[in-house]
Scaffold this motif. Structure first.
Motif, mmCIF file in Angstrom:
data_model
loop_
_atom_site.group_PDB
_atom_site.id
_atom_site.type_symbol
_atom_site.label_atom_id
_atom_site.label_comp_id
_atom_site.label_asym_id
_atom_site.label_seq_id
_atom_site.Cartn_x
_atom_site.Cartn_y
_atom_site.Cartn_z
ATOM 1 N N VAL A 1 47.783 55.588 -26.775
ATOM 2 C CA VAL A 1 47.201 54.246 -26.778
ATOM 3 C C VAL A 1 48.274 53.234 -26.435
ATOM 4 O O VAL A 1 49.335 53.226 -27.048
ATOM 5 C CB VAL A 1 46.619 53.928 -28.173
ATOM 6 N N LYS A 2 47.990 52.393 -25.446
ATOM 7 C CA LYS A 2 48.971 51.396 -25.035
ATOM 8 C C LYS A 2 48.438 50.001 -25.337
ATOM 9 O O LYS A 2 47.290 49.698 -24.994
ATOM 10 C CB LYS A 2 49.180 51.535 -23.526
ATOM 11 N N THR B 1 43.129 54.754 -31.995
ATOM 12 C CA THR B 1 43.411 53.448 -31.390
ATOM 13 C C THR B 1 43.676 52.425 -32.492
ATOM 14 O O THR B 1 44.665 51.685 -32.452
ATOM 15 C CB THR B 1 42.213 52.999 -30.523
ATOM 16 N N ARG C 1 44.686 43.419 -25.625
ATOM 17 C CA ARG C 1 44.034 44.421 -24.794
ATOM 18 C C ARG C 1 44.698 45.771 -25.004
ATOM 19 O O ARG C 1 45.925 45.865 -25.021
ATOM 20 C CB ARG C 1 44.140 43.994 -23.336
ATOM 21 N N LEU C 2 43.883 46.783 -25.216
ATOM 22 C CA LEU C 2 44.427 48.127 -25.392
ATOM 23 C C LEU C 2 44.022 48.964 -24.198
ATOM 24 O O LEU C 2 42.928 48.804 -23.673
ATOM 25 C CB LEU C 2 43.850 48.769 -26.662
ATOM 26 N N LYS C 3 44.910 49.851 -23.805
ATOM 27 C CA LYS C 3 44.557 50.725 -22.693
ATOM 28 C C LYS C 3 43.488 51.676 -23.203
ATOM 29 O O LYS C 3 43.649 52.322 -24.223
ATOM 30 C CB LYS C 3 45.772 51.501 -22.201
ATOM 31 N N SER C 4 42.364 51.687 -22.462
ATOM 32 C CA SER C 4 41.240 52.474 -22.982
ATOM 33 C C SER C 4 41.027 53.732 -22.149
ATOM 34 O O SER C 4 41.944 54.249 -21.519
ATOM 35 C CB SER C 4 40.002 51.594 -23.032
ATOM 36 N N TYR C 5 39.807 54.139 -22.149
ATOM 37 C CA TYR C 5 39.362 55.412 -21.612
ATOM 38 C C TYR C 5 39.529 55.714 -20.128
ATOM 39 O O TYR C 5 39.385 54.847 -19.306
ATOM 40 C CB TYR C 5 37.861 55.441 -21.860
ATOM 41 N N SER C 6 39.738 56.982 -19.808
ATOM 42 C CA SER C 6 39.466 57.480 -18.465
ATOM 43 C C SER C 6 38.239 58.350 -18.633
ATOM 44 O O SER C 6 38.225 59.233 -19.494
ATOM 45 C CB SER C 6 40.588 58.372 -17.976
ATOM 46 N N ILE D 1 48.538 46.053 -24.659
ATOM 47 C CA ILE D 1 48.990 45.073 -23.668
ATOM 48 C C ILE D 1 48.880 43.706 -24.331
ATOM 49 O O ILE D 1 47.837 43.366 -24.874
ATOM 50 C CB ILE D 1 48.100 45.144 -22.399
ATOM 51 N N PRO E 1 41.356 58.658 -25.636
ATOM 52 C CA PRO E 1 42.707 58.566 -25.097
ATOM 53 C C PRO E 1 43.698 59.336 -25.960
ATOM 54 O O PRO E 1 43.627 59.277 -27.173
ATOM 55 C CB PRO E 1 43.007 57.072 -25.140
ATOM 56 N N GLU F 1 34.602 51.032 -16.634
ATOM 57 C CA GLU F 1 34.328 49.600 -16.352
ATOM 58 C C GLU F 1 32.870 49.291 -16.011
ATOM 59 O O GLU F 1 32.505 48.121 -15.912
ATOM 60 C CB GLU F 1 35.246 49.033 -15.259
#
Ligand code: IMP
Length: 176
Positions: A72-73, A100, A59-64, A75, A69, A155
């Motif tokens: 990129v984080k 990403t 899982r990658l930290k995605s958009y706000s 997880i 982004p 989401e």
């Protein structure tokens, strides 16, 4: 669907000789991942030489909202070590700037897989692109924010069966 089947054929042709680890990039990649794997499995069933296929998820930290982004984080990255020496197929929903995927590939390569190929359903035409292109992709799309088929806006809209452009009204309504 025809396009996904075509991609599955190309992937099996190129990678089909050996065990493939299909790595799904969550959350946006899950619908394309499931459909692509169905086709790969069908090809496997109908071939004399069946390819072992295993799956993994990251899982990658995605958009706000709808901005790309800046950082990129990853997880779940600690489990990437299990990919050492493997033939890895990364499955992603969409490449926009490419940052990403470039970050993920850097991390994956530290684990020394045998080969890494990337399949993305979509590639966005954008001046912000780093120039990165995946090994396999379904469609090139215009520089708009897309939702549906697991692609989200904060989401929302992952549950749509089709892909569509997010309207300004929906952007306003569902913004964080
Ligand atoms: P990149 O790092 O700019 O290539 O961004 C790729 C990631 O941003 C994808 O994995 C998606 O999660 C997200 N993304 C980029 N464009 C869209 C879009 O149009 N709709 C939904 N998510 C997007």
């Amino acid at each position: 669907m025809y396009r996904t089947e075509r991609l599955a054929r190309d992937i099996v042709r190129d990678m089909g000789g050996e065990h493939i680890v299909a790595l799904c990039v969550l959350k946006g990649g899950y619908t394309f991942f499931a459909d692509l794997l169905d086709y790969i499995k069908a090809l496997n069933r109908n071939s004399d030489k069946s390819v072992p296929l295993t799956v993994d998820f990251i899982r990658l930290k995605s958009y706000s909202n709808d901005q790309s982004p800046s950082c990129v984080k990853v997880i779940g990255g600690e489990e990437l070590a299990a990919l050492t020496g493997k033939n890895v197929l990364v499955v992603e929903d969409i490449i926009e700037t490419g940052k990403t995927m470039e970050t993920l590939l850097e991390l994956l390569n530290q684990c020394q897989p045998k080969i890494v190929k990337v399949a993305s359903l979509l590639v966005k035409r954008t001046p912000k692109s780093s120039g990165y292109r995946p090994d396999y992709f379904g469609f090139e799309v215009p520089n708009k924010f897309l939702v549906g088929y697991a692609l989200d806006y904060n989401e929302y809209f992952r549950d749509l069966n089709h892909i569509c452009i997010l309207s300004d009204r929906a952007k306003e309504k569902y913004k964080m």
